[in-house]
Scaffold this active site. Structure first.
Site, PDB file in Angstrom:
ATOM      1  N   ASP A 218       0.871  -1.170   0.000  1.00 26.34           N
ATOM      2  CA  ASP A 218       0.000   0.000   0.000  1.00 26.34           C
ATOM      3  C   ASP A 218       0.916   1.231   0.000  1.00 26.34           C
ATOM      4  OD1 ASP A 218      -1.633   2.156   0.572  1.00 26.34           O
ATOM      5  OD2 ASP A 218      -2.814   1.097   2.083  1.00 26.34           O
ATOM      6  N   GLU A 313       1.402   1.996  13.112  1.00 21.59           N
ATOM      7  CA  GLU A 313       0.353   1.971  12.094  1.00 21.59           C
ATOM      8  C   GLU A 313      -0.769   1.145  12.691  1.00 21.59           C
ATOM      9  OE1 GLU A 313      -2.183   0.805  10.208  1.00 21.59           O
ATOM     10  OE2 GLU A 313      -1.006  -0.326   8.726  1.00 21.59           O
ATOM     11  N   GLU A 322     -10.545  -3.194  14.990  1.00 18.00           N
ATOM     12  CA  GLU A 322      -9.428  -3.937  15.603  1.00 18.00           C
ATOM     13  C   GLU A 322      -8.993  -3.369  16.949  1.00 18.00           C
ATOM     14  OE1 GLU A 322      -7.134  -6.086  11.916  1.00 18.00           O
ATOM     15  OE2 GLU A 322      -6.334  -4.173  12.585  1.00 18.00           O
ATOM     16  N   HIS A 506      -5.282   0.011   1.241  1.00 13.89           N
ATOM     17  CA  HIS A 506      -5.802  -1.294   1.665  1.00 13.89           C
ATOM     18  C   HIS A 506      -6.956  -1.144   2.662  1.00 13.89           C
ATOM     19  CE1 HIS A 506      -3.366  -0.631   5.292  1.00 13.89           C
ATOM     20  NE2 HIS A 506      -3.994  -1.656   5.846  1.00 13.89           N
TER      21      HIS A 506
END
Length: 567
Positions: A218, A313, A322, A506
């Site tokens: 990405d 990240e 998440e 992504h």
């Protein structure tokens, strides 16, 4: 289940005031959370409302509740508080009583642990636009007198907290008993529920190569991090850096190349073992130390207690999927020195109106005719789940509204569950059907770690743009050394967007398809509230609720509510 329809709000937040409020950072989050309750509660309390137990129609919600209390001995507010019901629990209670025509005596016998308290069937209003279900949570919590007493009396505050905790614990215990009875697990007087584990699958998924290949390839993502790290050597030179969720270690390698004195790369998945080999293969083993474990549990090596910079990240679909940000914030509170820098320093969640006709055709309408067969049953439930896909820039038909502005140096985990009022203005040039809302996020890096000025425009990378040229070392040469501004006043900003106007990432975009699409023309206003919170059964997934009204010539229409899972 169809969308839930509620009465139209009587007043709508001013767009500019709400934009200023939502962009003011984490300090305004609690105030924003109250705006929706005030807006809906004020507009519904004065509407005619039918009794829960007879056909009498009262002039207001308050009058209806008072009537039921004095005539039938049932106060829905007191019962909701006693049973520890949240908003949805209260809605289910009201609709269950109405649908099943409970007597007051039967209603008073409810325990709060009945199975239907978990059923979506009773989220659908029995009486259309029932104002009774839209009174805010505050209306059945502890009284204002109790709250005022608690605010000035620590003992009284502790008593109220203990009361609320006891209600919650009792409800959990009742639910556990019911769950074990239904699963036919018995033989012991002591219930031993299985400890929930939201982490194992998450960390296992990051042990595989494919997911890291997707992220590194990405270019918008990776090159933006590289640009910030490699073009700011004055920030990274001789710094101690913590990389949370290091994966392959790519960000740690950038930091080491930019002159960091020490980099501590932390990851709880098995990819950490490969990261160690990657570090050694690139000759940085004297700078980078890979630590296996959760950042919540680890101790930094060699007596290090504080770091100058935290890089990570952590972003997921819809930004917060998440829940990795929770770990990053714990790392900040445990290890970042005062005045240290978070990278990225700021992210913004943005919402817009969308014509996602092609995605609807491919994902939902497709099932209506499969080789001449009706398979529409396969599309059931698709409106209840967010869709992750790539949109073209022409599909977005409104301004983008910031529903959450996360300042990483200040925000707390508690503020990651939120509700924000929004106002969207259609930019459609002709009458167009809106069949979804689109959510995406923008990310900002600053050398100071401070938020960017409000007027800052994010960088939209165009397809085919050579974004790596200025940061990628050629022939093993060192990264370019940029001269800082002599004034030293302007904060250098690096940014990227995951929106449809930028080259796809992504993360793609998050779509909330509408069961009941609506039409807009240029200037049409759509206002409402965006709710986001962690799912109760898996904290790494999200529950999203969209409450929205389309404005016409006579003001806002009825409020439509639709719920989604992001997983």
């Amino acid at each position: 289940m169809s969308s839930i329809r509620l009465p139209p709000p009587q007043t709508i937040p001013d767009p500019e005031e709400e934009r200023e409020s939502s962009s003011s950072g984490s300090e305004s989050s609690d105030d924003d959370d109250q705006n929706w309750d005030d807006w809906v509660s004020d507009s519904n309390e004065q509407q005619e409302c039918r009794s829960l137990f007879d056909e009498k129609v009262l002039g207001s919600v308050e009058a209806a509740i008072s009537h039921d209390s004095s005539t039938h001995g049932f106060d829905v507010n007191q019962v909701s508080s006693k049973l520890g019901l949240d908003f949805h629990g209260r809605v289910r209670l009201i609709n269950y009583i109405r649908k099943n025509k409970l007597t007051p005596a039967q209603a008073r016998e409810l325990k709060g642990s009945e199975p239907w308290f978990k059923s979506d069937e009773y989220l659908v209003p029995v009486i259309e636009s029932d104002p009774l279900i839209q009174v805010s949570l505050d209306d059945w919590s502890d009284s204002e007198d109790d709250e005022e007493a608690a605010s000035s009396d620590p003992v009284e505050k502790a008593r109220l907290l203990e009361k609320n905790l006891a209600i919650a614990q009792a409800k959990v215990a009742e639910y556990q008993k019911l769950l074990y009875q239904r699963l036919d697990v018995g033989g012991s007087d002591e219930i031993k529920p299985k400890i929930r584990d939201d982490d194992t699958h998450y960390f296992d998924s990051y042990a595989e190569n494919d997911i890291h290949a997707v992220m590194i390839n990405d270019k918008v993502r990776t090159a933006s991090y590289a640009q910030f790290i490699l073009t700011n050597p004055s920030l990274f030179r001789d710094a101690v850096v913590l990389d949370v969720g290091c994966g392959t270690g790519i960000l740690s390698l950038f930091a080491a190349r930019s002159g960091a004195k020490r980099v501590i790369a932390v990851d709880a998945s098995d990819i950490g073992e490969k990261a160690k080999k990657i570090v050694k293969a690139n000759g940085f083993e004297d700078v980078i130390t890979v630590v296996r474990g959760k950042v919540e549990d680890i101790t930094l090596p060699d007596g290090i207690t504080q770091v100058d910079i935290i890089i990570s990240e952590w972003m997921g679909y819809a930004l917060l999927y998440e829940s990795m940000l929770d770990s990053v914030l714990i790392a900040r509170d445990r290890f970042l020195k005062p005045g240290g820098v978070m990278a990225p320093s700021q992210t913004k969640m943005l919402l817009g109106l969308c014509d996602a006709s092609e995605i609807s055709k491919d994902r939902i309408d497709f099932w209506n005719d499969v080789y001449g067969f009706d398979m529409s049953t396969m599309s059931e439930g698709l409106y209840d789940e967010a869709i992750i896909d790539v949109l073209g820039p022409e599909t977005v038909l409104s301004n983008a509204y910031t529903v959450k502005d996360l300042i990483l140096k200040d925000i707390t985990t508690r503020q990651l569950n939120f509700a924000t009022p929004f106002t969207l203005i259609s930019t459609a040039e002709r009458r167009t059907k809106i069949n979804s809302f689109v959510l995406y996020f923008d990310t900002f890096f600053t050398v100071s770690g401070n938020p960017v000025p409000p007027e800052t425009e994010v960088r939209n990378v165009k397809e085919g743009e050579a974004i790596l040229a200025e940061v990628w070392p050629v022939g093993g040469k060192a990264a370019p050394q940029r001269r800082q501004s002599q004034s030293g006043k302007k904060d250098k900003i690096t940014s990227f967007s995951t929106g449809p106007q930028s080259s796809p990432t992504h993360w793609k975009q998050t779509l909330f398809m509408l069961k009941e699409p609506f039409y807009v023309t240029e200037g049409t206003t759509v206002s409402g509230v965006f709710h986001c919170r962690k799912r109760e059964d898996n904290s790494r997934e999200l529950d999203v609720e969209l409450h929205y009204s389309v404005h016409g010539a006579d003001g806002p229409g009825e409020t439509v509510v639709q719920m989604y899972a992001v997983r």
